[in-house]
Write a protein that holds these residues in place. Structure first.
Motif, PDB file in Angstrom:
ATOM      1  N   SER A 694      12.193  -7.686 -13.497  1.00  0.00           N
ATOM      2  CA  SER A 694      13.067  -7.699 -12.320  1.00  0.00           C
ATOM      3  C   SER A 694      12.758  -6.602 -11.319  1.00  0.00           C
ATOM      4  CB  SER A 694      14.533  -7.586 -12.767  1.00  0.00           C
ATOM      5  OG  SER A 694      14.724  -6.396 -13.526  1.00  0.00           O
ATOM      6  N   CYS A 695      12.139  -5.501 -11.772  1.00  0.00           N
ATOM      7  CA  CYS A 695      11.969  -4.365 -10.852  1.00  0.00           C
ATOM      8  C   CYS A 695      10.558  -3.792 -10.831  1.00  0.00           C
ATOM      9  CB  CYS A 695      12.967  -3.253 -11.208  1.00  0.00           C
ATOM     10  SG  CYS A 695      12.824  -2.651 -12.897  1.00  0.00           S
ATOM     11  N   ASN A 696       9.618  -4.385 -11.540  1.00  0.00           N
ATOM     12  CA  ASN A 696       8.252  -3.857 -11.588  1.00  0.00           C
ATOM     13  C   ASN A 696       7.272  -4.764 -10.866  1.00  0.00           C
ATOM     14  OD1 ASN A 696       8.958  -1.598 -13.045  1.00  0.00           O
ATOM     15  ND2 ASN A 696       8.350  -2.436 -15.020  1.00  0.00           N
ATOM     16  N   LYS A 697       6.197  -4.154 -10.390  1.00  0.00           N
ATOM     17  CA  LYS A 697       5.097  -4.887  -9.783  1.00  0.00           C
ATOM     18  C   LYS A 697       3.801  -4.495 -10.497  1.00  0.00           C
ATOM     19  CE  LYS A 697       6.533  -7.325  -6.103  1.00  0.00           C
ATOM     20  NZ  LYS A 697       7.874  -6.910  -5.862  1.00  0.00           N
ATOM     21  N   VAL A 698       2.877  -5.463 -10.594  1.00  0.00           N
ATOM     22  CA  VAL A 698       1.552  -5.217 -11.151  1.00  0.00           C
ATOM     23  C   VAL A 698       0.538  -5.359 -10.022  1.00  0.00           C
ATOM     24  CG1 VAL A 698      -0.175  -5.917 -12.829  1.00  0.00           C
ATOM     25  CG2 VAL A 698       2.240  -6.090 -13.404  1.00  0.00           C
ATOM     26  N   ILE A 699      -0.206  -4.270  -9.766  1.00  0.00           N
ATOM     27  CA  ILE A 699      -1.224  -4.269  -8.713  1.00  0.00           C
ATOM     28  C   ILE A 699      -2.588  -4.332  -9.383  1.00  0.00           C
ATOM     29  CG2 ILE A 699      -2.106  -3.071  -6.680  1.00  0.00           C
ATOM     30  CD1 ILE A 699       0.517  -1.493  -6.607  1.00  0.00           C
ATOM     31  N   LYS A 700      -3.356  -5.374  -9.078  1.00  0.00           N
ATOM     32  CA  LYS A 700      -4.698  -5.527  -9.634  1.00  0.00           C
ATOM     33  C   LYS A 700      -5.715  -5.212  -8.549  1.00  0.00           C
ATOM     34  CE  LYS A 700      -3.246  -8.880 -13.106  1.00  0.00           C
ATOM     35  NZ  LYS A 700      -3.427 -10.227 -13.687  1.00  0.00           N
ATOM     36  N   VAL A 701      -6.612  -4.279  -8.861  1.00  0.00           N
ATOM     37  CA  VAL A 701      -7.476  -3.690  -7.843  1.00  0.00           C
ATOM     38  C   VAL A 701      -8.903  -3.571  -8.367  1.00  0.00           C
ATOM     39  CG1 VAL A 701      -7.789  -1.695  -6.324  1.00  0.00           C
ATOM     40  CG2 VAL A 701      -5.504  -2.294  -7.117  1.00  0.00           C
ATOM     41  N   ASN A 702      -9.886  -3.744  -7.479  1.00  0.00           N
ATOM     42  CA  ASN A 702     -11.280  -3.359  -7.728  1.00  0.00           C
ATOM     43  C   ASN A 702     -11.589  -2.166  -6.842  1.00  0.00           C
ATOM     44  OD1 ASN A 702     -12.547  -5.057  -9.705  1.00  0.00           O
ATOM     45  ND2 ASN A 702     -12.282  -6.760  -8.288  1.00  0.00           N
ATOM     46  N   ALA A 703     -12.109  -1.094  -7.449  1.00  0.00           N
ATOM     47  CA  ALA A 703     -12.372   0.125  -6.675  1.00  0.00           C
ATOM     48  C   ALA A 703     -13.630   0.802  -7.200  1.00  0.00           C
ATOM     49  CB  ALA A 703     -11.186   1.075  -6.760  1.00  0.00           C
ATOM     50  N   PRO A 704     -14.388   1.497  -6.325  1.00  0.00           N
ATOM     51  CA  PRO A 704     -15.576   2.233  -6.777  1.00  0.00           C
ATOM     52  C   PRO A 704     -15.170   3.388  -7.691  1.00  0.00           C
ATOM     53  CG  PRO A 704     -15.579   1.940  -4.385  1.00  0.00           C
ATOM     54  CD  PRO A 704     -14.216   1.559  -4.866  1.00  0.00           C
ATOM     55  N   LEU A 705     -15.917   3.574  -8.761  1.00  0.00           N
ATOM     56  CA  LEU A 705     -15.624   4.658  -9.695  1.00  0.00           C
ATOM     57  C   LEU A 705     -15.712   6.019  -9.016  1.00  0.00           C
ATOM     58  CD1 LEU A 705     -15.141   5.683 -12.590  1.00  0.00           C
ATOM     59  CD2 LEU A 705     -17.607   5.528 -12.971  1.00  0.00           C
ATOM     60  N   ALA A 706     -16.601   6.147  -8.038  1.00  0.00           N
ATOM     61  CA  ALA A 706     -16.771   7.428  -7.353  1.00  0.00           C
ATOM     62  C   ALA A 706     -15.511   7.883  -6.634  1.00  0.00           C
ATOM     63  CB  ALA A 706     -17.922   7.329  -6.354  1.00  0.00           C
ATOM     64  N   GLU A 707     -14.612   6.957  -6.325  1.00  0.00           N
ATOM     65  CA  GLU A 707     -13.392   7.290  -5.591  1.00  0.00           C
ATOM     66  C   GLU A 707     -12.188   7.474  -6.511  1.00  0.00           C
ATOM     67  OE1 GLU A 707     -13.468   7.839  -2.458  1.00  0.00           O
ATOM     68  OE2 GLU A 707     -15.452   7.044  -1.949  1.00  0.00           O
ATOM     69  N   LEU A 708     -12.406   7.435  -7.829  1.00  0.00           N
ATOM     70  CA  LEU A 708     -11.274   7.444  -8.750  1.00  0.00           C
ATOM     71  C   LEU A 708     -11.198   8.703  -9.595  1.00  0.00           C
ATOM     72  CD1 LEU A 708     -11.462   3.736  -9.986  1.00  0.00           C
ATOM     73  CD2 LEU A 708      -9.931   4.697  -8.259  1.00  0.00           C
ATOM     74  N   GLY A 709     -11.808   9.774  -9.126  1.00  0.00           N
ATOM     75  CA  GLY A 709     -11.744  11.020  -9.873  1.00  0.00           C
ATOM     76  C   GLY A 709     -10.311  11.508 -10.019  1.00  0.00           C
ATOM     77  N   ASP A 710      -9.857  11.693 -11.277  1.00  0.00           N
ATOM     78  CA  ASP A 710      -8.510  12.176 -11.583  1.00  0.00           C
ATOM     79  C   ASP A 710      -7.431  11.295 -10.948  1.00  0.00           C
ATOM     80  OD1 ASP A 710      -6.942  13.919 -13.014  1.00  0.00           O
ATOM     81  OD2 ASP A 710      -6.734  15.351 -11.378  1.00  0.00           O
ATOM     82  N   TYR A 711      -7.703   9.979 -10.886  1.00  0.00           N
ATOM     83  CA  TYR A 711      -6.754   9.085 -10.210  1.00  0.00           C
ATOM     84  C   TYR A 711      -5.421   8.983 -10.943  1.00  0.00           C
ATOM     85  CZ  TYR A 711      -4.609   5.015  -8.110  1.00  0.00           C
ATOM     86  OH  TYR A 711      -3.715   4.169  -7.490  1.00  0.00           O
ATOM     87  N   SER A 712      -5.444   9.041 -12.286  1.00  0.00           N
ATOM     88  CA  SER A 712      -4.187   8.924 -13.021  1.00  0.00           C
ATOM     89  C   SER A 712      -3.218  10.040 -12.656  1.00  0.00           C
ATOM     90  CB  SER A 712      -4.455   8.930 -14.531  1.00  0.00           C
ATOM     91  OG  SER A 712      -5.142  10.106 -14.914  1.00  0.00           O
ATOM     92  N   THR A 713      -3.745  11.260 -12.409  1.00  0.00           N
ATOM     93  CA  THR A 713      -2.883  12.375 -11.997  1.00  0.00           C
ATOM     94  C   THR A 713      -2.315  12.134 -10.602  1.00  0.00           C
ATOM     95  OG1 THR A 713      -4.194  13.908 -13.333  1.00  0.00           O
ATOM     96  CG2 THR A 713      -2.794  14.872 -11.621  1.00  0.00           C
ATOM     97  N   VAL A 714      -3.179  11.644  -9.697  1.00  0.00           N
ATOM     98  CA  VAL A 714      -2.720  11.344  -8.336  1.00  0.00           C
ATOM     99  C   VAL A 714      -1.645  10.258  -8.361  1.00  0.00           C
ATOM    100  CG1 VAL A 714      -3.433  10.450  -6.084  1.00  0.00           C
ATOM    101  CG2 VAL A 714      -4.930  12.020  -7.337  1.00  0.00           C
TER     102      VAL A 714
END
Length: 751
Positions: A694-714
């Motif tokens: 009821s309140c969540n969304k799932v975002i499915k994404v393709n992204a370059p690995l070079a742009e995902l440094g420490d992404y989980s923290t961000v």
């Protein structure tokens, strides 16, 4: 400072009080009079799932309810049987697959608990080559997740029948119907729900069994050991169950001839006997036409016993699969699916036996001719070692003694047995090649599938010992870890003089460093992470090469004419022959053995591109001419092929390919906009945004690995700690000129 010291002492004492489950002896009823176990009574299964779906918790319940352990281990307490590495207990995740065996209702179940993190997907790949069926676990509140799709694809490649266990149905937002829909849409399977959740309010109190139209309630005071089946008296519930049962029978009747015939003869769905329905479910599961779906909550001790019953009822016994090994007759043949190292016992080789019996003290040979001796045999009990005398076809054993076996090795009783089996395999395909020219590796790979698929590295980093005196110790440690984990790449860079590691992710390399410190007592330093770029050709390039040298008085000569050309993505054949009339006149003189070594040399050269030394992708080699002088050795042919390909590549126009990642982000609605805005700055491509609950969304994404440094923290910062993300490799994409120039400057330290 005193307060901190006191706190550390308290924590140390608390850790010492952790109790670990004791593994008890197996039930002897499953053994034959001679001590062996009938193949019909064995089930070899793997537990597969996305991270944190409950694989290890489910395994612990199976061990406890089968009487194999005397207490329930918990992941959050760090005392589970299968998570025995220090790093696993500290992080609360499975890193290495572990094998355990237990008895259930006069059957032996050999179970492999596998990791759910994408960095350790090689552990899953190794395990699947040793099992006959799989149990896929879903989180009832999350459904089919990113890694679920990955492990499902791995099970498909190994042609494994499987069950689905929808776990964590005690959660308020768990949705069984939504899970069934996702199995159909995302995994492309035909789910057969054999159970329904029994809830009082939002609390899971039991399970409704559709086939027997009963409700099963667990006694929580006994930690779920005891349960009772109660007949359903409510007419409304009975009608609903009968309707669902008829839907199952209707689906099965379109797939199973025996069930369809019974329905035609009785002219009714209602009079079909239950045993016919069970037989149809089993037959269709073995043919991978359907997937039986069960449910429960392992942590709340609900549904695990019924899952074990279904493993016996619906998943195959060893004698119902693996017919490709019939060419070995009754002689021993087995496969190495994992290698570990023990401080006291040395290398431990995990072997799945397909035919024959392995006994202590026996000898066998590998497909490449190496002879090995079995000194001791142990039961599969995670990190415990209980010695046994032998294990037979269909079973799994841990063997001490083999020194050089690696994952994927085929083991046979003797060289004569292997020779006879190869003859049968060759005659089966109608080949007329001379016996001396048979490519053993190619035949075994194509017919028996012994080749292990090792995923490409995603990150690279250098590793250095604390002093030059410990370089040898570090090399030995890396050699042992790489033998255990083939997805770890270790190479020596001649340009920098450094040892370079390639891994599946940042966590993978961190675990390697941690193991070197804790297990080998070497305080090695890891350099900064470098992304594993690949390279590709923009246009074809042709070249010739002549290698001539005198070695030990023998003249070595190889002349090569070849073209490297771009090929379609996913094209498996990387070495092709020119089929023109002029080329065929030359190529028909090449012996199969010479061609095999040319192939090895050429494929080796394609592993290192001219720009950054990355692997060449989406390209192939066309051989126009190959001349081999009389007396030229095989290794010289291989070296000449590598030199020729390297020379052609140095003149070719190449472009870098950067690795992409598939991300699945789960967040509440209010943070969707800022997360999407941040992703757009990272060159990401939004594939889909769909609701979950009821309140969540799932975002499915393709992204370059070079742009995902420490992404989980961000991501945690953007969402105030409420969002979660899972990533997995998703191929490569070509860089444009500006981005490639930026990458080159960054790699060479100019930025």
């Amino acid at each position: 400072m005193l307060c901190n010291r006191f706190r550390s002492i308290v924590q140390f004492r608390a850790n010492r009080r952790v109790r670990y489950p004791k593994i008890l002896p197996c039930n002897r009823k499953v053994h034959n009079s001679d001590g062996s176990i009938s193949e019909k009574r064995i089930r070899n299964i793997g537990i597969l799932a996305h991270i944190d779906a409950g694989k290890t918790t489910t395994t612990e319940r199976m061990l406890y309810y089968s009487g194999r352990t005397n207490m329930l281990g918990e992941v959050h307490q760090g005392n589970t049987v299968t998570d025995f590495l220090q790093q696993e207990r500290e992080r609360g995740i499975t890193i290495c697959s572990a094998a355990v065996s237990f008895d259930w209702k006069d059957h032996r179940i050999n179970l492999l608990d596998t990791p759910g993190h994408i960095d350790f997907t090689m552990e899953v790949e190794q395990s699947l080559s040793a099992v006959d069926g799989a149990v896929i676990i879903l989180d009832g509140s999350a459904g089919v997740e990113a890694q679920t799709v990955t492990v499902w694809g791995q099970a498909d490649r190994h042609h494994l029948p499987r069950l689905v266990f929808v776990n964590k149905m005690d959660k308020e937002n768990a949705n069984f119907e939504a899970c069934l829909e996702e199995i159909t849409k995302t995994l492309g399977a035909v789910p057969i729900p054999l159970q329904m959740p029994l809830k009082e309010g939002n609390k899971l109190v039991g399970i409704i069994d559709v086939l027997s139209t009963t409700k099963i309630i667990w006694d929580m005071k006994s930690k779920g050991r005891s349960y009772q089946a109660v007949h359903i008296n409510q007419e409304e519930q009975q009608d609903q169950l009968h309707e669902q049962l008829y839907e199952i029978i209707d689906t099965l009747s379109g797939l199973d001839d025996n069930l369809a015939q019974a329905i035609i003869e009785s002219n009714s769905l209602e009079s079909v006997k239950l045993n016919l329905v069970l037989d149809a479910i089993r037959n269709c599961t073995l043919k991978q036409q359907i997937v039986p779906v069960l449910l429960g909550s392992s942590y709340k001790n609900v549904g695990v016993q019924l899952l074990m019953d279904s493993v016996l009822n619906f998943l195959p016994a060893p004698n119902e699969r693996n017919q490709c090994y019939d060419c070995f007759g009754n002689n021993f043949v087995g496969k190495v699916f994992k290698v570990t190292h023990d401080k006291q016992r040395g290398p431990i080789t995990m072997i799945r036996a397909f035919r024959g019996t392995v006994k202590k003290g026996s000898k066998f040979v590998t497909a490449n001719g190496t002879t090995e001796t079995i000194q001791r045999i142990y039961e599969p009990l995670a990190d415990e070692f209980r010695e046994i005398d032998s294990f037979a076809a269909g079973n799994i054993g841990l063997c001490a003694g083999p020194k050089s076996t690696v994952t994927g090795d085929l083991l046979v009783a003797n060289a004569a047995t292997l020779k006879k089996a190869l003859k049968r395999l060759v005659s089966a395909v109608g080949s007329t090649d001379d016996e001396s020219e048979i490519d053993t590796e190619q035949i075994l790979t194509s017919k028996l599938g012994i080749q292990t698929t090792v995923p490409d590295a995603v990150f690279f980093c250098s590793i250095e010992p604390p002093s030059a005196a410990q370089q040898t110790a570090l090399d030995n440690a890396l050699r042992e870890i790489q033998r255990e984990d083939p997805s770890l790449r270790v190479r020596y860079d001649e340009d920098t003089g450094q040892t370079v590691l390639g891994g599946m992710g940042q966590l993978h390399l961190e675990i390697v460093k941690s193991r070197i410190l804790t297990e080998y007592r070497i305080e090695a330093d890891l350099g900064p992470l470098q992304i594993a770029y690949k390279e590709t050709l923009l246009e074809s390039q042709r070249g010739q090469w002549t290698a001539e040298k005198e070695i030990a008085g023998s003249r070595q000569l190889v002349q090569i004419d070849a073209t490297i050309f771009p090929s379609a993505k996913g094209n498996e054949e990387r070495i092709v022959l020119d089929n023109s009339a002029e080329a065929q006149e030359n190529l028909k003189l090449i012996r199969p053995r010479q061609m095999a070594f040319f192939r090895k040399g050429a494929l080796g050269a394609l592993q290192r591109g001219p720009k950054l030394g990355g692997q060449l992708a989406n390209c192939a080699v066309k051989l126009h001419a190959l001349t081999v002088g009389k007396g030229t050795t095989d290794t010289f042919i291989m070296a000449a092929a590598a030199q020729c390909i390297s020379k052609i590549l140095s003149n070719a126009e190449c472009r870098l390919l950067e690795p992409d990642m598939f991300l699945e982000i789960v967040t509440i609605n209010e943070y969707v906009a800022p997360i999407v805005a941040d992703l757009s700055r990272r060159r990401a491509r939004i594939e889909d945004i769909s609701p979950r609950g009821s309140c969540n969304k799932v975002i499915k994404v393709n992204a370059p690995l070079a742009e995902l440094g420490d992404y989980s923290t961000v991501l945690r910062t953007i969402s105030s700690g409420t969002a979660s993300v899972s990533m997995e490799p998703n191929g490569h994409s070509m860089l444009n000129d500006s981005n490639e120039a930026l990458v080159m400057r960054r790699v060479f330290g100019l930025e």
